[in-house]
Design an enzyme around this catalytic site. Structure first.
Site, PDB file in Angstrom:
ATOM      1  CG  ASP A   1      -2.005   0.873   0.979  1.00  0.00           C
ATOM      2  OD1 ASP A   1      -2.214   1.778   0.095  1.00  0.00           O
ATOM      3  OD2 ASP A   1      -3.051   0.932   1.938  1.00  0.00           O
TER       4      ASP A   1
ATOM      5  CB  CYS B   1      -5.861   3.557  -2.263  1.00  0.00           C
ATOM      6  SG  CYS B   1      -6.430   1.997  -1.455  1.00  0.00           S
TER       7      CYS B   1
ATOM      8  CG  HIS C   1     -10.052   2.172   0.036  1.00  0.00           C
ATOM      9  ND1 HIS C   1      -9.011   2.931  -0.101  1.00  0.00           N
ATOM     10  CD2 HIS C   1     -10.947   3.046   0.530  1.00  0.00           C
ATOM     11  CE1 HIS C   1      -9.063   4.192   0.176  1.00  0.00           C
ATOM     12  NE2 HIS C   1     -10.543   4.241   0.595  1.00  0.00           N
TER      13      HIS C   1
ATOM     14  CG  ASP D   1      -2.437   1.094  -3.184  1.00  0.00           C
ATOM     15  OD1 ASP D   1      -1.185   1.338  -3.087  1.00  0.00           O
ATOM     16  OD2 ASP D   1      -3.171   1.379  -2.515  1.00  0.00           O
ATOM     17  CG  ASN D   2      -1.364   4.350  -4.565  1.00  0.00           C
ATOM     18  OD1 ASN D   2      -2.464   4.442  -4.103  1.00  0.00           O
ATOM     19  ND2 ASN D   2      -0.364   4.968  -3.836  1.00  0.00           N
TER      20      ASN D   2
ATOM     21  CE  LYS E   1      -2.304   7.591  -1.604  1.00  0.00           C
ATOM     22  NZ  LYS E   1      -2.619   7.068  -0.191  1.00  0.00           N
TER      23      LYS E   1
END
Length: 461
Positions: free
Chosen positions: A55, A95, A151, A305-306, A321
């Site tokens: 994450d 995310c 999420h 995720d990023n 991000k």
């Protein structure tokens, strides 16, 4: 020249070499990385799938991607056993949109929930009627589970168990305090299925135990396990930081809505500690997979995720991000499937999250729903037979920014509103704007972006 033996692929191998030199004995085998070659003719059962996400992990936060100070021997070992991608991207710059793109195989802007960047309230989520990677694999005979961060919407309307996963253990929101499990609104956020589950130990430990148990079960069918760690997302708390945890909890309970963001906490050293803990945790799950005798026939993917946040090491990429510059969307990505793919390889093929959805469905013999066509491209022909995808566009859209990559060229418009054009193989840092000299190419890529955008939901819908 084939992309699989291009200069950029060799450059990717050089990153591993540089990392090995910087870290002594941690990653020496990456010095022998070779450009990807498929090994056609092999046969195996449909693979189990262990799909692991960190994450907010930056592109160069692993030693195998060039981090000068973070040691990640377990993920480096995974890279030595499999295939490391140098030009892999997330489906968005934050995310939940990326998770939408992975779970649906479609651009986030295809669905109302995907327009949230990221989801912050209970008004939207991944509609249970929408086909997902999990529901399609389940229909094809897989057992499915999601452990960790969801999420993609909150109870009572949205949940992994409503979207194709047989089992869910984890948190619904975008962040939580690692010990108390309190979320951004002060709510308790650890669930088994749709029921709250009490466990006040360090969250990464809990997820690691759960995932290790799952991969060693006596499965009678192939499985899909989405293992979504929250590490190294803020708050910057490592295993053992109970005093820091207690202070954040005190602030949350006192009504401080910014406490979990931890803007007054953390450090490069604390971030290093969290990433190295993530590496050890992945190593424990992979060790459990080996003990179960499933390593050979399990496709393991690791990514993020990023792009990274403020303590991340993204060099040489610009941005982080939230941005569609490379640092916001280019992510470390490793794929390992010993039964079908040789180890010690590196690929510079541009790929992104929706491609993995299409690929996994293809490998599992599952078909996309005809009413919900995929935006990703299956990489199965590339991975198994060496057939490279034809020229295609990778598309991104976030509020205030747009980007499209075609080959080595990237069209980008940031919040300044100015169209820019970068040649990534020569300028991965995106500092040399070629727009004034490549007006025809710029116009072509801009038009391609706008054609795709016209088919998506507008913001505010």
């Amino acid at each position: 020249m084939s992309r699989s033996i291009s200069r950029r692929a060799l450059g990717g191998a050089a990153v591993g070499t540089a990392a090995a030199a910087a870290l002594g004995t941690t990653t020496p085998a990456l010095a022998q990385e070779r450009p990807f070659r498929a090994a056609p003719g092999r046969h195996s059962p449909r693979p189990n799938v262990l799909f692991i996400l960190g994450d907010d992990l930056g592109w160069a936060d692993l030693s195998s991607y060039g981090s000068p100070h973070i040691r990640t021997p377990h993920l480096d070992r995974l890279a030595r056993q499999g295939l490391r991608f140098t030009d892999a991207y997330s489906g968005s710059a934050t995310c939940s949109p990326t998770r939408f793109s992975l779970y649906t195989g479609r651009f986030p802007g295809r669905t109302k929930g995907g327009l949230a960047e990221p989801i912050a309230d209970r008004s939207v989520g991944l509609e249970p009627t929408h086909p997902t990677l999990a529901s399609l694999l389940r229909d094809a005979g897989y057992t499915t589970a999601l452990i960790g961060k969801w999420h993609c919407g909150y109870l009572p309307d949205y949940s992994p168990t409503r979207s194709g996963w047989d089992e869910f253990f984890g948190n619904f929101g975008g962040a939580l305090e690692y010990y108390s499990k309190l979320g951004l609104g002060g709510e308790y956020d650890l669930y088994e299925g749709d029921a709250a589950y009490k466990d006040l130990r360090y969250y990464t430990r809990i997820l690691t135990e759960r995932a290790s148990e799952y991969v060693t079960r006596d499965h009678d069918r192939p499985f899909l396990l989405n293992l979504n760690f929250t590490t190294p997302h803020w708050p910057w708390i490592a295993d053992g930081d109970e005093a820091e945890s207690a202070e954040i909890v005190r602030r949350i309970k006192a009504g401080d809505r910014s406490a979990l963001w931890h803007q007054d906490g953390g450090s490069i050293e604390k971030y290093k500690e969290m990433v190295e803990d993530l590496d050890r945790s992945v190593g424990r799950v992979l060790a459990a997979l080996r003990r179960a005798g499933r390593e050979r026939d399990t496709l393991v993917f690791f990514g993020s995720d990023n792009g990274g946040e403020r303590f991340s090491h993204n060099w040489p990429l610009a941005g982080n991000k939230g941005s569609l510059l490379e640092g916001g969307i280019r992510v470390p990505s490793i794929l390992c499937w010993p039964a079908r793919i040789d180890g010690g390889q590196v690929s510079d093929l541009p790929v992104y999250s929706p491609d993995w959805t299409a690929t996994l469905l293809d490998l599992a013999g599952a078909r996309p729903h005809p009413a919900y066509p995929l935006d990703g491209t299956s990489l199965a022909p590339y991975l198994l037979r060496g057939e490279e995808p034809g020229e295609r566009d990778l598309f991104w859209r976030v509020r205030g920014e747009r980007a499209l990559r075609r080959g080595d060229w990237k069209y980008y418009r940031g919040k300044s509103g100015r169209d820019q054009l970068f040649h990534l193989s020569a300028d991965v840092r995106e500092q040399a704007d070629r727009a004034p000299y490549e007006k025809e190419r710029l116009a072509e890529l801009r038009a391609a972006w706008e054609r795709t955008d016209a088919g998506l939901l507008p913001y505010g819908s």
